[in-house]
Write a protein that holds these residues in place. Structure first.
Motif, PDB file in Angstrom:
ATOM      1  N   ALA A  55       0.788  -1.135  -0.079  1.00 20.76           N
ATOM      2  CA  ALA A  55      -0.038   0.081   0.072  1.00 20.76           C
ATOM      3  C   ALA A  55       0.982   1.345  -0.060  1.00 20.76           C
ATOM      4  CB  ALA A  55      -0.939   0.044   1.126  1.00 20.76           C
ATOM      5  N   VAL A  56       2.106   1.144   0.900  1.00 14.85           N
ATOM      6  CA  VAL A  56       3.003   2.502   0.822  1.00 14.85           C
ATOM      7  C   VAL A  56       3.471   2.504  -0.567  1.00 14.85           C
ATOM      8  CG1 VAL A  56       4.892   3.433   1.989  1.00 14.85           C
ATOM      9  CG2 VAL A  56       3.069   2.009   3.323  1.00 14.85           C
ATOM     10  N   LEU A  57       4.036   1.481  -0.958  1.00 13.36           N
ATOM     11  CA  LEU A  57       4.875   1.566  -2.371  1.00 13.36           C
ATOM     12  C   LEU A  57       3.784   1.819  -3.495  1.00 13.36           C
ATOM     13  CD1 LEU A  57       6.973  -1.810  -2.585  1.00 13.36           C
ATOM     14  CD2 LEU A  57       7.595   0.394  -2.692  1.00 13.36           C
ATOM     15  N   GLU A  58       2.601   1.659  -3.356  1.00 16.04           N
ATOM     16  CA  GLU A  58       1.637   2.182  -4.373  1.00 16.04           C
ATOM     17  C   GLU A  58       1.467   3.737  -4.229  1.00 16.04           C
ATOM     18  OE1 GLU A  58      -2.645   0.650  -6.414  1.00 16.04           O
ATOM     19  OE2 GLU A  58      -2.399   0.345  -4.228  1.00 16.04           O
ATOM     20  N   ARG A  59       1.427   4.146  -3.071  1.00 16.80           N
ATOM     21  CA  ARG A  59       1.126   5.542  -2.719  1.00 16.80           C
ATOM     22  C   ARG A  59       2.214   6.436  -3.359  1.00 16.80           C
ATOM     23  NH1 ARG A  59       0.843   5.894   2.569  1.00 16.80           N
ATOM     24  NH2 ARG A  59       2.786   7.098   2.652  1.00 16.80           N
ATOM     25  N   ILE A  60       3.428   5.736  -2.990  1.00 14.63           N
ATOM     26  CA  ILE A  60       4.618   6.616  -3.520  1.00 14.63           C
ATOM     27  C   ILE A  60       4.840   6.354  -5.037  1.00 14.63           C
ATOM     28  CG2 ILE A  60       7.138   6.240  -3.445  1.00 14.63           C
ATOM     29  CD1 ILE A  60       6.820   5.354  -0.621  1.00 14.63           C
ATOM     30  N   HIS A  61       4.432   5.391  -5.502  1.00 17.73           N
ATOM     31  CA  HIS A  61       4.663   5.153  -7.107  1.00 17.73           C
ATOM     32  C   HIS A  61       3.660   6.090  -7.675  1.00 17.73           C
ATOM     33  CE1 HIS A  61       5.507   3.107 -10.809  1.00 17.73           C
ATOM     34  NE2 HIS A  61       4.086   2.931 -10.817  1.00 17.73           N
ATOM     35  N   HIS A  62       2.433   6.196  -7.306  1.00 19.00           N
ATOM     36  CA  HIS A  62       1.413   6.931  -7.745  1.00 19.00           C
ATOM     37  C   HIS A  62       1.814   8.447  -7.803  1.00 19.00           C
ATOM     38  CE1 HIS A  62      -2.633   8.008  -9.421  1.00 19.00           C
ATOM     39  NE2 HIS A  62      -2.635   8.990  -8.217  1.00 19.00           N
ATOM     40  N   LYS A  63       2.264   8.953  -6.724  1.00 14.32           N
ATOM     41  CA  LYS A  63       2.523  10.239  -6.560  1.00 14.32           C
ATOM     42  C   LYS A  63       3.764  10.696  -7.473  1.00 14.32           C
ATOM     43  CE  LYS A  63       1.267  11.214  -1.782  1.00 14.32           C
ATOM     44  NZ  LYS A  63       1.831  11.778  -0.360  1.00 14.32           N
ATOM     45  N   ARG A  64       4.835   9.662  -7.456  1.00 13.21           N
ATOM     46  CA  ARG A  64       6.021  10.104  -8.441  1.00 13.21           C
ATOM     47  C   ARG A  64       5.529  10.216  -9.889  1.00 13.21           C
ATOM     48  NH1 ARG A  64      10.805   6.257  -7.370  1.00 13.21           N
ATOM     49  NH2 ARG A  64      11.074   7.852  -5.827  1.00 13.21           N
ATOM     50  N   ILE A  65       4.533   9.010 -10.110  1.00 15.16           N
ATOM     51  CA  ILE A  65       3.947   9.354 -11.652  1.00 15.16           C
ATOM     52  C   ILE A  65       3.352  10.593 -11.916  1.00 15.16           C
ATOM     53  CG2 ILE A  65       2.328   8.118 -13.419  1.00 15.16           C
ATOM     54  CD1 ILE A  65       4.956   6.370 -12.763  1.00 15.16           C
ATOM     55  N   MET A  66       2.332  10.906 -11.026  1.00 17.03           N
ATOM     56  CA  MET A  66       1.887  12.241 -11.194  1.00 17.03           C
ATOM     57  C   MET A  66       2.573  13.470 -11.206  1.00 17.03           C
ATOM     58  SD  MET A  66      -1.445  11.239 -11.459  1.00 17.03           S
ATOM     59  CE  MET A  66      -2.316  12.913 -11.018  1.00 17.03           C
ATOM     60  N   ARG A  67       4.007  13.437 -10.481  1.00 19.90           N
ATOM     61  CA  ARG A  67       4.734  14.484 -10.524  1.00 19.90           C
ATOM     62  C   ARG A  67       5.495  14.603 -11.794  1.00 19.90           C
ATOM     63  NH1 ARG A  67       9.154  13.415  -6.866  1.00 19.90           N
ATOM     64  NH2 ARG A  67       7.532  12.359  -5.574  1.00 19.90           N
ATOM     65  N   MET A  68       5.756  13.267 -12.212  1.00 24.39           N
ATOM     66  CA  MET A  68       6.277  13.340 -13.557  1.00 24.39           C
ATOM     67  C   MET A  68       5.673  13.534 -14.796  1.00 24.39           C
ATOM     68  SD  MET A  68       8.718   9.857 -13.218  1.00 24.39           S
ATOM     69  CE  MET A  68       8.866   9.463 -14.743  1.00 24.39           C
ATOM     70  N   ASN A  69       4.278  13.240 -14.543  1.00 26.51           N
ATOM     71  CA  ASN A  69       3.299  13.776 -15.808  1.00 26.51           C
ATOM     72  C   ASN A  69       3.289  15.212 -15.523  1.00 26.51           C
ATOM     73  OD1 ASN A  69       3.146  11.272 -16.653  1.00 26.51           O
ATOM     74  ND2 ASN A  69       1.222  10.841 -15.527  1.00 26.51           N
ATOM     75  N   ALA A  70       3.165  15.799 -14.251  1.00 25.92           N
ATOM     76  CA  ALA A  70       2.899  17.296 -14.449  1.00 25.92           C
ATOM     77  C   ALA A  70       4.062  18.202 -14.866  1.00 25.92           C
ATOM     78  CB  ALA A  70       2.690  17.670 -12.853  1.00 25.92           C
ATOM     79  N   LYS A  71       5.374  17.604 -14.703  1.00 24.82           N
ATOM     80  CA  LYS A  71       6.671  18.223 -15.159  1.00 24.82           C
ATOM     81  C   LYS A  71       6.913  17.860 -16.842  1.00 24.82           C
ATOM     82  CE  LYS A  71       9.602  17.872 -11.305  1.00 24.82           C
ATOM     83  NZ  LYS A  71      10.786  17.177 -10.819  1.00 24.82           N
ATOM     84  N   ALA A  72       6.350  17.013 -17.333  1.00 25.30           N
ATOM     85  CA  ALA A  72       6.222  16.706 -18.607  1.00 25.30           C
ATOM     86  C   ALA A  72       5.247  17.603 -19.511  1.00 25.30           C
ATOM     87  CB  ALA A  72       5.765  15.377 -19.024  1.00 25.30           C
ATOM     88  N   ASN A  73       4.248  17.726 -18.985  1.00 27.34           N
ATOM     89  CA  ASN A  73       3.073  18.665 -19.465  1.00 27.34           C
ATOM     90  C   ASN A  73       3.671  20.414 -19.361  1.00 27.34           C
ATOM     91  OD1 ASN A  73       1.334  16.734 -19.902  1.00 27.34           O
ATOM     92  ND2 ASN A  73       0.123  16.963 -18.114  1.00 27.34           N
ATOM     93  N   GLU A  74       4.318  20.548 -18.051  1.00 29.13           N
ATOM     94  CA  GLU A  74       4.841  21.921 -17.946  1.00 29.13           C
ATOM     95  C   GLU A  74       6.041  22.089 -19.065  1.00 29.13           C
ATOM     96  OE1 GLU A  74       7.641  23.908 -14.823  1.00 29.13           O
ATOM     97  OE2 GLU A  74       5.903  23.016 -14.001  1.00 29.13           O
ATOM     98  N   VAL A  75       6.764  20.980 -19.342  1.00 24.14           N
ATOM     99  CA  VAL A  75       7.787  21.262 -20.365  1.00 24.14           C
ATOM    100  C   VAL A  75       7.344  21.405 -21.803  1.00 24.14           C
ATOM    101  CG1 VAL A  75       9.649  20.018 -21.500  1.00 24.14           C
ATOM    102  CG2 VAL A  75       9.490  20.273 -18.801  1.00 24.14           C
ATOM    103  N   GLN A  76       6.130  20.893 -22.084  1.00 22.57           N
ATOM    104  CA  GLN A  76       5.520  20.678 -23.226  1.00 22.57           C
ATOM    105  C   GLN A  76       4.826  21.880 -23.562  1.00 22.57           C
ATOM    106  OE1 GLN A  76       2.447  17.585 -23.806  1.00 22.57           O
ATOM    107  NE2 GLN A  76       2.465  18.011 -26.194  1.00 22.57           N
ATOM    108  N   LEU A  77       4.284  22.491 -22.535  1.00 20.68           N
ATOM    109  CA  LEU A  77       3.647  23.920 -22.747  1.00 20.68           C
ATOM    110  C   LEU A  77       4.647  25.129 -22.891  1.00 20.68           C
ATOM    111  CD1 LEU A  77       0.851  23.931 -19.784  1.00 20.68           C
ATOM    112  CD2 LEU A  77       0.552  23.660 -22.433  1.00 20.68           C
TER     113      LEU A  77
END
Length: 86
Positions: A55-77
């Motif tokens: 459960a802890v691993l899944e929460r950390i993994h999900h947050k990391r994926i969301m952060r990476m997606n946000a950065k990728a969208n920011e760079v694309q903009l």
């Protein structure tokens, strides 16, 4: 009776939850035995301790994926050309 099938033919595991890209939880279709992958990549019995770890691993993994997606969208903009109307 369900265990006889598994004893004779072996377990028929299916993935029940993807915790991360490498860690998954499995359940036997016949006897409902639950397993997960440990730190070495081997299948181990899914105990309450491993459930909490997953459960802890899944929460950390999900947050990391969301952060990476946000950065990728920011760079694309930032790379998109701006239209200048004269």
């Amino acid at each position: 009776m369900k265990n006889i099938h598994c004893k004779v033919f072996g377990h028929d595991y299916e993935v029940t939850r993807n915790v991360t890209y490498h860690v998954k939880e499995y359940t036997c279709k016949n006897c409902k035995r639950e397993l997960t992958t440990n730190s070495n990549g081997k299948l181990t019995e899914l105990t309450p301790k491993f459930k909490e770890i997953n459960a802890v691993l899944e929460r950390i993994h999900h947050k990391r994926i969301m952060r990476m997606n946000a950065k990728a969208n920011e760079v694309q903009l930032q790379k998109e050309p701006k239209l200048l109307i004269a």
